[in-house]
Design a protein around this motif. Structure first.
Motif, PDB file in Angstrom:
ATOM      1  N   THR A 199       0.827  -1.206   0.000  1.00 37.20           N
ATOM      2  CA  THR A 199       0.000   0.000   0.000  1.00 37.20           C
ATOM      3  C   THR A 199       0.858   1.252   0.000  1.00 37.20           C
ATOM      4  N   ALA A 200       1.956   1.237   0.740  1.00 40.32           N
ATOM      5  CA  ALA A 200       2.872   2.381   0.735  1.00 40.32           C
ATOM      6  C   ALA A 200       3.377   2.646  -0.677  1.00 40.32           C
ATOM      7  N   ARG A 201       3.718   1.596  -1.396  1.00 45.05           N
ATOM      8  CA  ARG A 201       4.201   1.763  -2.767  1.00 45.05           C
ATOM      9  C   ARG A 201       3.118   2.354  -3.664  1.00 45.05           C
ATOM     10  N   GLU A 202       1.869   1.872  -3.491  1.00 44.36           N
ATOM     11  CA  GLU A 202       0.771   2.366  -4.323  1.00 44.36           C
ATOM     12  C   GLU A 202       0.533   3.854  -4.102  1.00 44.36           C
ATOM     13  N   PHE A 203       0.495   4.295  -2.855  1.00 43.40           N
ATOM     14  CA  PHE A 203       0.299   5.716  -2.581  1.00 43.40           C
ATOM     15  C   PHE A 203       1.492   6.532  -3.066  1.00 43.40           C
ATOM     16  N   ALA A 204       2.699   5.972  -2.929  1.00 38.81           N
ATOM     17  CA  ALA A 204       3.886   6.683  -3.395  1.00 38.81           C
ATOM     18  C   ALA A 204       3.832   6.902  -4.904  1.00 38.81           C
ATOM     19  N   GLU A 205       3.343   5.928  -5.637  1.00 44.76           N
ATOM     20  CA  GLU A 205       3.231   6.061  -7.088  1.00 44.76           C
ATOM     21  C   GLU A 205       2.279   7.179  -7.474  1.00 44.76           C
ATOM     22  N   ARG A 206       1.347   7.509  -6.579  1.00 42.63           N
ATOM     23  CA  ARG A 206       0.400   8.596  -6.833  1.00 42.63           C
ATOM     24  C   ARG A 206       0.917   9.946  -6.335  1.00 42.63           C
ATOM     25  N   GLY A 207       2.115   9.951  -5.755  1.00 44.63           N
ATOM     26  CA  GLY A 207       2.722  11.199  -5.323  1.00 44.63           C
ATOM     27  C   GLY A 207       2.277  11.684  -3.970  1.00 44.63           C
ATOM     28  N   ASP A 208       1.623  10.824  -3.182  1.00 47.97           N
ATOM     29  CA  ASP A 208       1.172  11.237  -1.858  1.00 47.97           C
ATOM     30  C   ASP A 208       2.319  11.247  -0.861  1.00 47.97           C
ATOM     31  N   ARG A 209       2.214  12.098   0.140  1.00 50.71           N
ATOM     32  CA  ARG A 209       3.201  12.141   1.219  1.00 50.71           C
ATOM     33  C   ARG A 209       2.839  11.107   2.268  1.00 50.71           C
ATOM     34  N   LEU A 210       3.830  10.404   2.776  1.00 50.84           N
ATOM     35  CA  LEU A 210       3.577   9.218   3.582  1.00 50.84           C
ATOM     36  C   LEU A 210       4.141   9.333   4.992  1.00 50.84           C
ATOM     37  N   VAL A 211       3.372   8.801   5.935  1.00 49.48           N
ATOM     38  CA  VAL A 211       3.851   8.588   7.297  1.00 49.48           C
ATOM     39  C   VAL A 211       3.750   7.094   7.545  1.00 49.48           C
ATOM     40  N   LEU A 212       4.891   6.426   7.613  1.00 48.67           N
ATOM     41  CA  LEU A 212       4.939   4.971   7.679  1.00 48.67           C
ATOM     42  C   LEU A 212       5.240   4.522   9.104  1.00 48.67           C
TER      43      LEU A 212
END
Length: 309
Positions: A18-31
């Motif tokens: 899921t982190a990879r999927e959101f990253a591909e959309r350019g979203d900023r992540l808190v993991l």
């Protein structure tokens, strides 16, 4: 504008995909996850976006509040909160140590409840936001030798339905539940085991990328509940309509399809502490179609990737 997405359980399996999927959309992540070293690996996998990693044990008091505070301090807001953290235990109920049973429920049910509580506090203040939880088809049916996990997922199903009713006065705040069937993740090998045989996902097995896409789709187009798995509906109908037949068949089928032939000594797996060496996106129960269909396969490869992850 890119979203700020918190992902709890981001170090392995569905959460990592899921982190990879959101990253591909350019979203900023808190993991967030327990294993610091593995979080660093996931951060490197999402290097094209702004990523904050926060070591977090969802069973520790105050840990989820601290996670939210870190996200707000870094990005100023939270738009999406995804909770995928889960552990598993195999064993007959009366032979599974009580401390193991309790910790699975503490992680899988109470940890998810804590995520919802913290996320809703921020979303009610902001007036909008989306929470996505990962349940399981085992929140609608049962399987022997998995009592702690099943109890947690049934409890999660009830919690989600109740909170969805309570959110009717806040239409801009969404709570979604994604219920996969068997998924190719390491959770089965990482499980506590007091059964003597290593567990595995019974077929048909979905890829973690397919579940991750369902999670991202819930953020784009919120739905109350999403099922991922070709036989989920069939199993639910059998469990409800033919309970006697289901109970006769489920034990032999689980021994045949849900357990490998490999013996294993009694152990607590990753229930109480992470095992970074065993964390990955996939569990090795399916071929990686992204690699198998790369190269000259062209359009056929792209179609297979879309269908199977």
């Amino acid at each position: 504008m890119s979203r700020v997405v918190v992902i709890v359980g981001a170090s392995s399996g569905i959460g990592r995909a899921t982190a990879r999927e959101f990253a591909e959309r350019g979203d900023r992540l808190v993991l967030a996850a327990r294993a610091t070293t593995t979080l660093a690996e996931v951060r490197a996998e999402c290097a094209d976006v702004d990523v904050l990693t926060v070591p977090t044990d969802v069973t520790e008091p105050g840990a989820l509040d601290a996670l939210a505070d870190a996200a707000i301090e870094r990005f100023g807001r939270i738009d999406v909160w995804v909770h995928t953290a889960a552990v598993m235990a195999y064993g007959r109920f009366d032979e599974l140590p009580g401390r193991v049973f309790d910790q699975v429920v503490r992680t899988d049910l109470l940890g998810a409840a804590g995520s919802v509580r913290v996320a809703l506090r921020h979303f009610r203040a902001a007036g909008a936001g989306t929470v996505v939880l990962t349940g399981s088809v085992l929140g609608h049916i049962t399987a022997p030798n998995m009592s702690a996990y099943v109890a947690s997922k049934w409890g999660l199903q009830g919690l989600v339905r109740t909170v969805q009713q309570e959110l009717r006065d806040s239409p801009e705040i969404r709570l979604c539940l994604v219920n996969p069937g068997s998924v190719d993740t390491p959770v089965y090998q990482q499980a506590a085991n007091y059964l003597g045989r290593v567990g595995r996902p019974p077929p048909p097995v979905a890829s973690p990328h397919r579940v991750a896409r369902a999670i991202v789709n819930c953020v784009d187009r919120p739905r109350r509940e999403v099922s991922v798995g070709r036989l989920n509906v069939v199993m639910r109908v059998g469990f409800t309509v033919l309970p006697g037949v289901y109970d006769i068949l489920v034990g032999p089928l689980m021994r045949l399809a849900g357990l490998s032939g490999r013996s294993i000594a009694a152990n607590d797996g990753s229930v109480f502490a992470p095992n970074p060496a065993g964390e990955a996106v996939r569990g090795g129960h399916l071929p990686d179609l992204r690699q198998l269909v790369s190269g000259p396969a062209g359009a056929v490869g792209a179609a297979l990737r879309r269908r199977f992850g």
